[in-house]
Design a protein around this motif. Structure first.
Motif, short mmCIF file in Angstrom:
data_model
loop_
_atom_site.label_atom_id
_atom_site.label_comp_id
_atom_site.label_asym_id
_atom_site.label_seq_id
_atom_site.Cartn_x
_atom_site.Cartn_y
_atom_site.Cartn_z
N ARG A 14 0.85 -1.20 -0.07
CA ARG A 14 0.02 0.01 0.16
C ARG A 14 0.87 1.29 -0.23
NH1 ARG A 14 -4.21 -1.29 4.78
NH2 ARG A 14 -2.58 -2.74 5.04
N ARG A 15 1.83 1.30 0.84
CA ARG A 15 2.79 2.32 0.84
C ARG A 15 3.42 2.90 -0.65
NH1 ARG A 15 5.14 4.05 5.93
NH2 ARG A 15 7.27 3.76 4.92
N LEU A 16 3.79 1.60 -1.10
CA LEU A 16 4.42 1.76 -2.43
C LEU A 16 3.46 2.22 -3.56
CD1 LEU A 16 6.99 1.41 -4.09
CD2 LEU A 16 6.50 -0.76 -4.69
N GLU A 17 2.20 2.00 -3.32
CA GLU A 17 1.18 2.34 -4.17
C GLU A 17 0.95 3.83 -4.08
OE1 GLU A 17 -0.30 1.33 -7.09
OE2 GLU A 17 1.45 -0.15 -6.77
N TRP A 18 0.87 4.28 -2.73
CA TRP A 18 0.54 5.70 -2.14
C TRP A 18 1.62 6.72 -2.94
CZ3 TRP A 18 -0.64 3.82 3.31
CH2 TRP A 18 -1.82 3.49 3.52
N ALA A 19 2.97 5.91 -2.68
CA ALA A 19 4.06 6.57 -3.39
C ALA A 19 4.02 6.90 -4.68
CB ALA A 19 5.38 6.10 -2.86
N ARG A 20 3.61 5.63 -5.49
CA ARG A 20 3.59 5.80 -6.98
C ARG A 20 2.61 6.78 -7.34
NH1 ARG A 20 4.34 -0.46 -7.84
NH2 ARG A 20 6.50 -0.44 -7.92
N GLN A 21 1.34 7.22 -6.75
CA GLN A 21 0.48 7.74 -6.76
C GLN A 21 0.31 9.06 -6.47
OE1 GLN A 21 -3.05 5.78 -5.24
NE2 GLN A 21 -2.80 3.96 -6.59
N GLY A 22 1.53 9.46 -5.61
CA GLY A 22 1.72 10.81 -5.14
C GLY A 22 0.78 10.96 -3.92
N GLU A 54 11.49 -20.48 6.86
CA GLU A 54 11.46 -20.17 5.42
C GLU A 54 10.69 -19.23 5.01
OE1 GLU A 54 14.32 -21.30 3.42
OE2 GLU A 54 15.12 -21.87 5.22
N ALA A 55 9.30 -19.63 5.38
CA ALA A 55 8.36 -18.61 5.23
C ALA A 55 8.60 -17.00 5.69
CB ALA A 55 7.12 -19.11 5.65
N LEU A 56 8.80 -17.09 7.03
CA LEU A 56 9.29 -15.77 7.36
C LEU A 56 10.54 -15.14 6.57
CD1 LEU A 56 8.69 -13.50 9.26
CD2 LEU A 56 10.33 -14.77 10.83
N ALA A 57 11.44 -15.84 6.20
CA ALA A 57 12.37 -15.10 5.35
C ALA A 57 12.05 -14.86 4.04
CB ALA A 57 13.59 -16.21 5.25
N ARG A 58 11.29 -15.56 3.50
CA ARG A 58 10.60 -15.14 2.04
C ARG A 58 10.04 -13.73 1.91
NH1 ARG A 58 9.88 -20.68 1.64
NH2 ARG A 58 7.73 -20.47 2.44
N ARG A 59 9.06 -13.93 3.29
CA ARG A 59 8.19 -12.67 3.23
C ARG A 59 8.84 -11.31 3.61
NH1 ARG A 59 2.83 -12.45 3.26
NH2 ARG A 59 2.54 -14.39 3.48
N LEU A 60 10.11 -11.47 4.45
CA LEU A 60 10.85 -10.40 4.84
C LEU A 60 11.81 -9.94 3.47
CD1 LEU A 60 12.02 -11.35 8.50
CD2 LEU A 60 10.29 -9.90 7.92
N ILE A 61 12.08 -10.98 2.86
CA ILE A 61 12.83 -10.20 1.64
C ILE A 61 11.92 -9.58 0.56
CG2 ILE A 61 13.67 -11.29 -0.51
CD1 ILE A 61 15.02 -13.67 1.15
N ARG A 62 10.66 -10.02 0.45
CA ARG A 62 9.79 -9.16 -0.30
C ARG A 62 9.64 -8.13 0.39
NH1 ARG A 62 6.92 -14.40 -0.44
NH2 ARG A 62 5.37 -13.69 1.00
N ILE A 63 9.46 -7.82 1.65
CA ILE A 63 9.11 -6.51 2.35
C ILE A 63 10.44 -5.71 2.19
CG2 ILE A 63 8.84 -5.37 4.38
CD1 ILE A 63 7.16 -7.84 5.36
N GLU A 65 12.39 -5.79 -0.42
CA GLU A 65 12.35 -5.37 -1.76
C GLU A 65 11.38 -4.16 -2.11
OE1 GLU A 65 11.79 -8.99 -3.69
OE2 GLU A 65 13.69 -9.79 -3.59
N LEU A 66 10.18 -4.24 -1.47
CA LEU A 66 9.19 -3.25 -1.53
C LEU A 66 9.70 -2.14 -0.97
CD1 LEU A 66 6.07 -5.20 -0.50
CD2 LEU A 66 6.32 -4.27 -2.66
N ASP A 67 10.38 -2.08 0.23
CA ASP A 67 10.92 -0.64 0.98
C ASP A 67 11.74 -0.13 -0.07
OD1 ASP A 67 9.10 -1.03 2.95
OD2 ASP A 67 10.65 -1.87 4.31
N ARG A 68 12.76 -0.97 -0.79
CA ARG A 68 13.92 -0.63 -1.67
C ARG A 68 13.11 0.24 -2.72
NH1 ARG A 68 18.32 -5.46 -1.45
NH2 ARG A 68 19.27 -4.77 0.49
N ALA A 69 11.93 -0.40 -3.32
CA ALA A 69 11.41 0.33 -4.36
C ALA A 69 11.01 1.54 -3.94
CB ALA A 69 10.35 -0.75 -4.95
N LEU A 70 10.29 1.84 -2.95
CA LEU A 70 9.76 3.01 -2.08
C LEU A 70 10.86 4.07 -2.14
CD1 LEU A 70 7.47 4.47 -0.84
CD2 LEU A 70 7.98 3.19 1.35
N GLN A 71 12.11 3.63 -1.66
CA GLN A 71 13.07 4.59 -1.41
C GLN A 71 13.43 5.82 -2.48
OE1 GLN A 71 16.47 3.05 -0.07
NE2 GLN A 71 17.81 4.98 0.11
#
Length: 106
Positions: A14-22, A54-63, A65-71
């Protein structure tokens, strides 16, 4: 903990979408919630190599990546605001100079 990680991932999307939409206000308002959810995630009790780990690690990696895209979006917005502030200061300085010249004519 996995539920908190899922919540954090949804919020990161959601945060990434908000940023993309200004839409900066909801993004800024979400900062506290983002930190609260992140603080709930504690992997100290998770067995390394377990399916849960393993599930936690995968999810944290995705998070991450999303935070890096937001920066870069945040940095671009910051830079645009800085440019806008400089323009406003120049205009205000010009207006003050004009007023001083006008007063000098009186």
């Amino acid at each position: 903990m996995l539920a908190a990680a899922a919540d954090l991932e949804r919020l990161a999307h959601r945060r990434l979408e908000w940023a993309r939409q200004g839409q900066w206000e909801p993004l800024l308002a979400s900062e506290t919630r983002h930190a609260e959810i992140a603080n709930v995630i504690d992997a100290t009790g998770v067995e390394p190599g377990s399916p849960e780990a393993e599930a936690l690690a995968r999810r944290l990696i995705r998070i991450r990546e999303l935070d890096r895209a937001l920066q870069p979006l945040l940095e671009d917005a910051r830079d645009r605001l800085g440019d806008e502030l400089r323009q406003i200061r120049r205009k205000a300085s010009g207006a003050r100079a004009y007023q001083q010249v006008e007063r000098g004519r009186d």
